[in-house]
Each structure stands twice: as C-alpha cells, then as structure tokens.
Design a protein around this motif. Sequence first.
Motif, mmCIF file in Angstrom:
data_model
loop_
_atom_site.group_PDB
_atom_site.id
_atom_site.type_symbol
_atom_site.label_atom_id
_atom_site.label_comp_id
_atom_site.label_asym_id
_atom_site.label_seq_id
_atom_site.Cartn_x
_atom_site.Cartn_y
_atom_site.Cartn_z
ATOM 1 N N GLU A 109 6.811 -3.056 -2.857
ATOM 2 C CA GLU A 109 5.994 -2.841 -2.763
ATOM 3 C C GLU A 109 4.949 -2.484 -4.368
ATOM 4 O O GLU A 109 4.397 -2.864 -5.096
ATOM 5 C CB GLU A 109 4.981 -3.431 -1.824
ATOM 6 C CG GLU A 109 3.609 -3.874 -1.989
ATOM 7 C CD GLU A 109 3.078 -3.776 -0.507
ATOM 8 O OE1 GLU A 109 2.047 -4.226 -0.716
ATOM 9 O OE2 GLU A 109 3.404 -3.133 0.144
ATOM 10 N N ASN A 110 5.393 -0.889 -4.333
ATOM 11 C CA ASN A 110 4.324 -0.142 -5.095
ATOM 12 C C ASN A 110 4.992 -0.220 -6.239
ATOM 13 O O ASN A 110 4.658 -0.675 -7.539
ATOM 14 C CB ASN A 110 4.082 1.478 -4.255
ATOM 15 C CG ASN A 110 3.758 1.262 -3.533
ATOM 16 O OD1 ASN A 110 2.909 0.836 -2.985
ATOM 17 N ND2 ASN A 110 4.060 2.413 -2.857
ATOM 18 N N THR A 141 3.938 -3.974 -7.772
ATOM 19 C CA THR A 141 2.614 -3.887 -7.856
ATOM 20 C C THR A 141 2.203 -2.636 -9.566
ATOM 21 O O THR A 141 1.183 -3.066 -10.143
ATOM 22 C CB THR A 141 1.829 -2.652 -7.013
ATOM 23 O OG1 THR A 141 2.070 -3.939 -5.961
ATOM 24 C CG2 THR A 141 0.112 -2.972 -6.932
ATOM 25 N N LEU A 155 6.619 -10.168 -5.298
ATOM 26 C CA LEU A 155 5.747 -9.171 -4.851
ATOM 27 C C LEU A 155 5.563 -10.043 -3.383
ATOM 28 O O LEU A 155 4.924 -9.090 -2.146
ATOM 29 C CB LEU A 155 4.559 -9.094 -5.078
ATOM 30 C CG LEU A 155 3.729 -8.163 -4.699
ATOM 31 C CD1 LEU A 155 4.100 -6.702 -4.512
ATOM 32 C CD2 LEU A 155 2.736 -7.423 -5.952
ATOM 33 N N TYR A 212 1.341 -4.676 -13.535
ATOM 34 C CA TYR A 212 -0.502 -4.006 -13.970
ATOM 35 C C TYR A 212 0.125 -3.561 -15.044
ATOM 36 O O TYR A 212 -0.585 -4.024 -15.832
ATOM 37 C CB TYR A 212 -0.669 -2.898 -12.601
ATOM 38 C CG TYR A 212 -2.284 -2.051 -13.624
ATOM 39 C CD1 TYR A 212 -3.255 -2.096 -13.108
ATOM 40 C CD2 TYR A 212 -1.599 -0.711 -14.275
ATOM 41 C CE1 TYR A 212 -4.113 -1.948 -13.788
ATOM 42 C CE2 TYR A 212 -2.359 -0.012 -14.685
ATOM 43 C CZ TYR A 212 -4.206 -0.932 -14.500
ATOM 44 O OH TYR A 212 -4.878 0.120 -15.852
ATOM 45 N N THR A 219 4.793 -11.815 -9.513
ATOM 46 C CA THR A 219 4.084 -11.843 -8.803
ATOM 47 C C THR A 219 4.784 -12.841 -7.328
ATOM 48 O O THR A 219 4.493 -12.607 -6.237
ATOM 49 C CB THR A 219 2.706 -12.738 -8.641
ATOM 50 O OG1 THR A 219 2.675 -11.879 -9.859
ATOM 51 C CG2 THR A 219 1.600 -12.792 -8.239
#
Length: 160
Positions: free
Chosen positions: A145-146, A149, A98, A153, A95
């Motif tokens: 970033e993708n 993420t 990110l 998730y 986190t």
Amino acid sequence: MVETEKNELVEGMASLFRRLHKISPMASKILATLVLEGYPEGLTFEQLVTSFQASKSTISSNLNTLLALELIYYETKEGKRRKYFKSFPFTKRFTDFLDNVQYEKDFTNRFLQYMETAPPPEEPEEWGKKTQNLQMLLSYLSEIENLTTRFLYQMNTLNS
C-alpha cells in the motif's frame, strides 16, 4: 523494422493483459493497440476492424467486454457520430490495484481481530500459526500500500 517492433510490443502487451484481466486474445490485442496507438485521439470502431481484419461482431463484442470491465472508454467529438475508443491512463491500473490492496488489508484486519477474540480450537498451535500468518500478510499489504501510494503520488506529480 519499426512495424515489426510495434507488433511484437502489441503481442507482448496483449499477453500481459490476458494474464492480468483474464480476457480473450482479441480483447487483449485491442486493449494493447489502444494503449500503444490510441493516445491521445483514440481509435474508431472502423479503424479497429481494419487493423485486425476481424468481423464487426468480433470487434464489437470484445469492445463491449473491455467497456464492461472498465479497461477502456470512449469519447465522441462534437458534430461526429463516431466513438473514439481509448485506454484509461496508466495510473488507473495502479489506482485500482491500490483499492484492491486496501480492501484486502481491511478484510485481513477484520479476520485477525476475529482470530484474536474467538476461542481457539483444540489445536492452539495451529491457531497461533494462522494468527502469525495473518499478521505477516497485514505487514506485507501495508508495505505494498505504501509503495503504490508513493508511486501514484510521483506519477501524479510528474504529470501535473
């Protein structure tokens, strides 16, 4: 045999933490130990002093460093005065990563906008190369970033 493997794992993890967080060898060993042995209860100050056979001031100053860097935290238990030190969950590291990627992506966007609107210097080829490099960096940051993420998730879904 298991103790030797655990010690090697602590040393390897400590080396990783030294590189990642630019912390002292003792701080990195404490962090590695909390990751491996501090779940879910946490470890007390006294347990860490005994485990490392180090002075109280050494353990205390390194714990304070780790707390200040937000790499660890502590809890107290009702009716007890002791602090139980713990490492943050695995996902906190990603986190934070990110957040840094998003910050750099936003900054790169602003820099690219400046480059595209500012008058080019006397060497427009170099200016064009810098703009292309920024666009490549922006694309790379978007991919990171993708991926991060999606990873977070999946980790959160798995842990729910």
